[in-house]
Every structure is written in C-alpha cells, then in structure tokens.
Design an enzyme around this catalytic site. Structure first.
Site, PDB file in Angstrom:
ATOM      1  N   TYR A 148       0.863  -1.188   0.000  1.00 57.42           N
ATOM      2  CA  TYR A 148       0.000   0.000   0.000  1.00 57.42           C
ATOM      3  C   TYR A 148       0.895   1.231   0.000  1.00 57.42           C
ATOM      4  O   TYR A 148       1.817   1.329   0.818  1.00 57.42           O
ATOM      5  CB  TYR A 148      -0.884  -0.019   1.248  1.00 57.42           C
ATOM      6  N   ASP A 243       9.355   2.598  -0.219  1.00 55.26           N
ATOM      7  CA  ASP A 243       8.346   3.303   0.566  1.00 55.26           C
ATOM      8  C   ASP A 243       8.596   2.950   2.031  1.00 55.26           C
ATOM      9  O   ASP A 243       8.209   1.876   2.503  1.00 55.26           O
ATOM     10  CB  ASP A 243       6.953   2.858   0.116  1.00 55.26           C
ATOM     11  N   LYS A 271       4.762   9.136   8.944  1.00 55.68           N
ATOM     12  CA  LYS A 271       4.555   8.590  10.289  1.00 55.68           C
ATOM     13  C   LYS A 271       5.589   9.092  11.308  1.00 55.68           C
ATOM     14  O   LYS A 271       5.442  10.180  11.843  1.00 55.68           O
ATOM     15  CB  LYS A 271       4.484   7.067  10.244  1.00 55.68           C
TER      16      LYS A 271
HETATM   17  N1  HOZ Z   1      -1.391   3.596   6.356  1.00 56.13           N
HETATM   18  C1  HOZ Z   1      -1.831   3.166   7.638  1.00 56.13           C
HETATM   19  C2  HOZ Z   1      -1.595   1.723   7.861  1.00 56.13           C
HETATM   20  N2  HOZ Z   1      -1.874   0.902   6.811  1.00 56.13           N
HETATM   21  C3  HOZ Z   1      -3.197   3.491   7.979  1.00 56.13           C
HETATM   22  C4  HOZ Z   1      -3.547   4.885   7.791  1.00 56.13           C
HETATM   23  C5  HOZ Z   1      -4.924   4.961   7.307  1.00 56.13           C
HETATM   24  O1  HOZ Z   1      -5.191   4.467   6.210  1.00 56.13           O
HETATM   25  O2  HOZ Z   1      -5.743   5.520   8.046  1.00 56.13           O
END
Ligand code: HOZ
Length: 431
Positions: A148, A243, A271
C-alpha cells in the site's frame, strides 16, 4: 467470553458519527469492519496507553498507525510543541526547522541526499512517482500485490491496508487510464519482476515497494529479494523506490535500507518523522531531486508543507530515537511479544506464524510461511476477528485488521509485554 467491558459512550458517539461521516470515520482502517464490533472512541493517550471515552485503559500496539514510536504524548515532544506553538501555527514560508529536520533525515537515511517535506505518506508516494516518471521519461511502474502506497489513483491496484481489509483492492472512481501503467507482481517474487522488465523493455520508470511489508500484515523480504531488485532496476535503467513510510526510523534509525544494506534511488517517509503530526517526505539522489520545482521542472507544492509544529515534533522524536540502545531495546521487547504470541498459539492448538523486526511485528492465523499477500490471505480471518475482540475486551488494542502490522514503542516495557501475553493466553484458550 464474559467480561465487564462497557463501551456505552463509545457506542453513542459512534452512532452519531455514522450520521455525520461516511462509515463514521475519517479513515476506513479505523472502522473495525473486518473484526466485528465497532470502533472504540478515544479520549486520551499517554506512553503505551490509550483511554477511551468510557475510561477503559488499553495497552496500545497501533501507536496511531506508526508515529508513536517514543510512546504517545512524550513529555519532551509535548514541551517542544508548546514552545513552538507560541510562535504560531503555520508560516507558508521557509523556516529554519525545515533545515534541521532535513539534515537529520539526510544524515540518517542512506539514499537521501535531498528531501522535500509534504503532509502525508500518500502525498509523498504520489509525488515521488511523478518524479520517477519525470526523471526517466518512462510511464510504467512495478508495484507489489498487497503493498500500500497511499490512496492516490495509480496505486489502488491490488493494494493492501484498508482496501485489502475491505476487499476493495481496485477502487471504483479510479480511471483505467490511470492504472494501465501500474504493473504488479507478487512480493518476494524476483522472477515475476524480471519477466515484467523483459516484457516492457525501456518502458518501466521504476519499482516501488515496502521493503518490509506492513500493509498485508507483517511480511519481511526473503534473503536476496531487495538485492535482486537493486540489480534488476540498474540493469534496465529504472529507479528503485523504497516506501519507508512505515519502516523509516522504525526498524532502524536509517530504515530498512540501513537494516538490509540495500540503497534505493529514492525513498518516501511519513509517520515517525512527524512525531504524531501530519508529515510525509520524499528524498533521494541529488541529481533526481534536483528535478523538483523550483530547482527543476517537476511541479509539486503544499500550503502546509514544512509546517513549524510538524517539523518540531519530528525533530524532537528523531532526537529521542537517535540515542544508543534504542533499536536494541525495541528489538528485544518486540521479539519477546512476537515469540510469546507464537508459543501461546502453539500451546493452545492454533496454527500461526509471524515475526518481528525491531519495533514492527505481525501474526497470522495460518501455518504459513507468509511470503506475499496470497499467503497472508490464507489466515483465518474469522479467528483473527475473535482474537482481536477478546484482546480488546481485556485491555489490549491491536490493529483492527489482519492486514496491518503491529507496532511497539519505547514506552512499552517487559511488564506490558508480559501482561499482553498473559491476556493472549486467556483469549487463545477460548477461541
Ligand atoms: N497507512 C496506515 C496503515 N496501513 C493506515 C492509515 C490509514 O489508512 O488511516
């Protein structure tokens, strides 16, 4: 399972939220859709703990999805933020704090010679993709199934995280023309990547991946996978982009590229570098980054980018992390948790597999091994849902999806891990 778990206020607030916001949330992964029940509504956080609006306390292994690596609301971060707040909340102009954080990032992350700050991981990934295309003059990219990279159109192809959780890997509303240039391969499958390069010679701008996957659950790279990608991208004149929104400053101070000794051309961060405020960044080789406007012609911008509060939280967080012993400590407690969960699963008769690297871990209800998203999908999702609920009712907050990694922090102690394992034993015995 009988407990005295009371979430009356959470239920009332969430019922109102459902009328006000789609699904009652500001981001789908929070909605507990795949684990049953409904989200708890938070009131406050501190160290390793969350309290909900009904005053239930939980040991937290989500850490606001990664940023809280020093523990929630670290007193030094809060103090730095209070001081910065006195000077204002946004400048929309250069500030010296950007230089400070940029220098820290450049010193830490092997591939980064120049960096651009943005406001989220999604923004970092969509920007870096434009840069990869601008620099190479090629359009196609290779991404991996179950990885992702935020919710920009060209990445919503066989994606992980919330779209995997909700079973929507390819979202409606994404024009086909946007994703025809996005080629996919199974994670950890070098041969599949090689085949894509052979089928599309001189057309692939680069390969983009989570060097340790956190968005299909936790999946580490097989030995030689990252090295193989480095060689293939060089052979075909393409760029390699890690990433590290999740892994950056989490699995080592210099991220996965430091941990595995493989240096990509470009990297995205998010993050941790925002210390709990909204920050993303992309950076890499100076010759590539020099294409970014206004140094070069590739346009990318942001009103709140380099925001002084966000820079302050990031700087203080990296200062706290850059101390001797930080990552040994994180490795030790996280391994204790991961090994403990696997041992308890075995004792209580459940098929399970998983692992950890530094402050990142994962656990699947399948015998495994899990090398890619297809393997991850073999996990017993129903059992995971019941496990999640049992843990929640006893004061342990895990990511509400099998397809997310877990996170520990410097505020988690051996006692917190022991307590978590004791509860996991109770829950697994009753599954
Ligand atoms: N990217 C984060 C963990 N997969 C989550 C953030 C979100 O989509 O709220």
């Amino acid at each position: 399972m009988t407990t005295t778990f009371n979430t009356k206020k959470s239920e009332e607030i969430f019922a109102d939220a459902l009328k006000l916001m789609p699904g009652g949330v500001s981001s789908p992964v929070r909605a507990f859709k795949s684990v049953g029940g409904q989200p708890i509504v938070f009131d406050r956080v501190q160290g390793p703990y969350i309290w909900d609006v009904d005053d239930n306390q939980y040991i937290d292994y989500v850490g606001t999805w990664g940023p809280a690596i020093c523990g929630h609301a670290h007193p030094e971060v809060i103090a730095a933020l209070k001081a910065a707040l006195e000077k204002g909340t946004s400048f929309g102009a250069p500030c010296v704090l950007e230089n400070v954080l940029a220098e820290m990032v450049i010193d830490a992350v092997p591939c980064i010679e120049m960096v651009r700050f943005v406001n989220s991981g999604t923004e970092a990934c969509m920007s870096v993709l434009r840069l990869m295309r601008a620099f190479t003059g090629r359009e196609k990219i290779i991404k991996f199934e179950g990885c992702y990279h935020g919710h920009a159109d060209m990445f919503l192809v066989k994606a992980g995280s919330g779209v995997a959780t909700l079973g929507l890997p390819d979202s409606p509303g994404v024009p086909k023309s946007t994703t025809t240039s996005t080629l996919t391969a199974p994670y950890n499958d070098l041969e599949a990547v090689k085949a894509l390069f052979q089928q599309n010679p001189d057309e692939i701008a680069g390969v983009i991946l989570e060097p340790v996957v956190g968005n299909s659950g936790f999946i580490p790279p097989d030995a030689g996978f990252l090295e193989g990608l480095r060689l293939l991208t060089q052979e075909y004149g393409a760029l390699l982009m890690f990433d590290e929104v999740m892994t950056g400053f989490r699995i080592a101070y210099g991220g996965a590229q430091e941990k595995f000794g493989v240096t990509p051309d470009l990297t995205t961060l998010g993050k941790v570098i925002g210390g709990g405020l909204p920050v993303g960044a992309y950076g890499g080789r100076a010759d590539i980054m020099s294409m970014v406007a206004p140094a070069g012609p590739m346009y990318q911008a942001g009103t709140l980018s380099g925001n002084p509060l966000a820079m302050t939280a990031g700087i203080k967080t990296l200062e706290l992390l850059n101390k001797p012993g930080t990552y040994d400590y994180l490795e030790k407690i996280t391994k204790k948790l991961s090994d403990g969960l696997l041992a308890i699963a075995k004792e209580t008769g459940h098929e399970a597999c998983g692992g950890s690297i530094s402050a990142m871990f994962g656990f699947f209800f399948t015998a495994g091994p899990v090398h890619n998203y297809e393997d991850a999908k073999k996990s017993d999702l129903n059992k995971f849902g019941r496990f999640h609920r049992g843990m929640l009712e006893r004061g342990i907050y895990l990511a509400p999806s099998q397809f997310e990694a877990g996170f520990t922090s410097l505020a988690h102690t051996e006692e917190h891990i022991d307590r978590t394992l004791e509860i996991a034993r109770q829950v697994m015995a009753q599954l």
